[in-house]
Write an enzyme that holds these catalytic residues in place. Structure first.
Site, PDB file in Angstrom:
ATOM      1  N   ASP A 124       1.033  -1.252  -0.510  1.00  0.00           N
ATOM      2  CA  ASP A 124       0.297  -0.331   0.237  1.00  0.00           C
ATOM      3  C   ASP A 124       0.637   1.397   0.211  1.00  0.00           C
ATOM      4  OD1 ASP A 124      -2.685   1.478   0.421  1.00  0.00           O
ATOM      5  OD2 ASP A 124      -1.736   2.286   2.156  1.00  0.00           O
ATOM      6  N   ASP A 141      -0.018   8.881 -11.184  1.00  0.00           N
ATOM      7  CA  ASP A 141       0.021   8.089 -12.153  1.00  0.00           C
ATOM      8  C   ASP A 141       1.002   7.258 -12.366  1.00  0.00           C
ATOM      9  OD1 ASP A 141      -2.692   7.736 -12.044  1.00  0.00           O
ATOM     10  OD2 ASP A 141      -2.459   8.993 -14.014  1.00  0.00           O
ATOM     11  N   GLU A 167      -4.571   2.466  -4.991  1.00  0.00           N
ATOM     12  CA  GLU A 167      -3.263   2.432  -4.877  1.00  0.00           C
ATOM     13  C   GLU A 167      -2.465   0.538  -4.062  1.00  0.00           C
ATOM     14  OE1 GLU A 167      -4.242   3.730  -0.447  1.00  0.00           O
ATOM     15  OE2 GLU A 167      -4.708   4.150  -3.053  1.00  0.00           O
TER      16      GLU A 167
END
Length: 186
Positions: A124, A141, A167
């Protein structure tokens, strides 16, 4: 004399087969070797069938390419190029079935070639929402691509990685022991 003049005109008026019309030329050349009208018809039908088979084979190849493209669209994340959640789960389920089958067998003939474990690591990116809000989605991105590239580079060819959510990413380490899994996680 008249006859000779007439012959001269007739010969000069003859038009040879048109060069562009390959199909007609082929039949004109081969007609001389055919024994009967039946054989002529048979060869014509064989030619047509061969051409149709070529068309069908090409159509099948084209459809296979389209199917693979659709499968990729369904199982891959377009941003990172990694598997998406669906692709990861399909692959992990197949491996889990294989592992269960092997573990239930007492004597496998190919003991040197089997997978006895599957480790799943969850990643994460900390404060990703804050990064997106502060610097914009374009930077977010780029970070996702960068992190996914790092994870992909650090695992073996037998392992696989997926973008599981926004994410969140997961890596499956196929056949890795506990020590190897901890080392990869760090």
């Amino acid at each position: 004399e008249r006859i000779e003049r007439r012959r001269g005109r007739e010969e000069s008026c003859r038009v040879p087969p048109v060069e562009e019309n390959i199909k007609n030329r082929r039949f004109l050349k081969s007609e001389a070797t055919w024994d009967s009208p039946w054989e002529h018809t048979l060869k014509t039908k064989q030619f047509i069938i061969t051409e149709e088979l070529k068309k069908l084979k090409k159509e099948i190849r084209d459809r296979d390419v389209r199917i693979r493209g659709l499968e990729n669209a369904v199982t891959k994340d377009p941003l990172t190029g990694l598997l998406n959640r669906r692709g990861f789960m399909e692959l992990a389920e197949k491996l889990a079935v294989d592992i269960r089958w092997i573990l239930n067998k007492e004597n496998t003939k190919r003991e040197h070639y089997f997978i006895d474990s599957l480790t799943v690591l969850f990643f994460d990116i900390d404060n990703f929402k804050k990064i997106n809000d502060t610097f914009g989605h374009e930077i977010g991105d780029k970070i996702l691509k960068f992190v996914s590239g790092i994870i992909r580079d650090k695992i073996r060819n037998a392992d696989f990685v997926a973008r599981f959510g926004g994410e969140e990413m997961v890596a499956a380490l196929v056949g890795a022991g506990e020590r190897d899994s901890i080392q990869k996680a760090e």
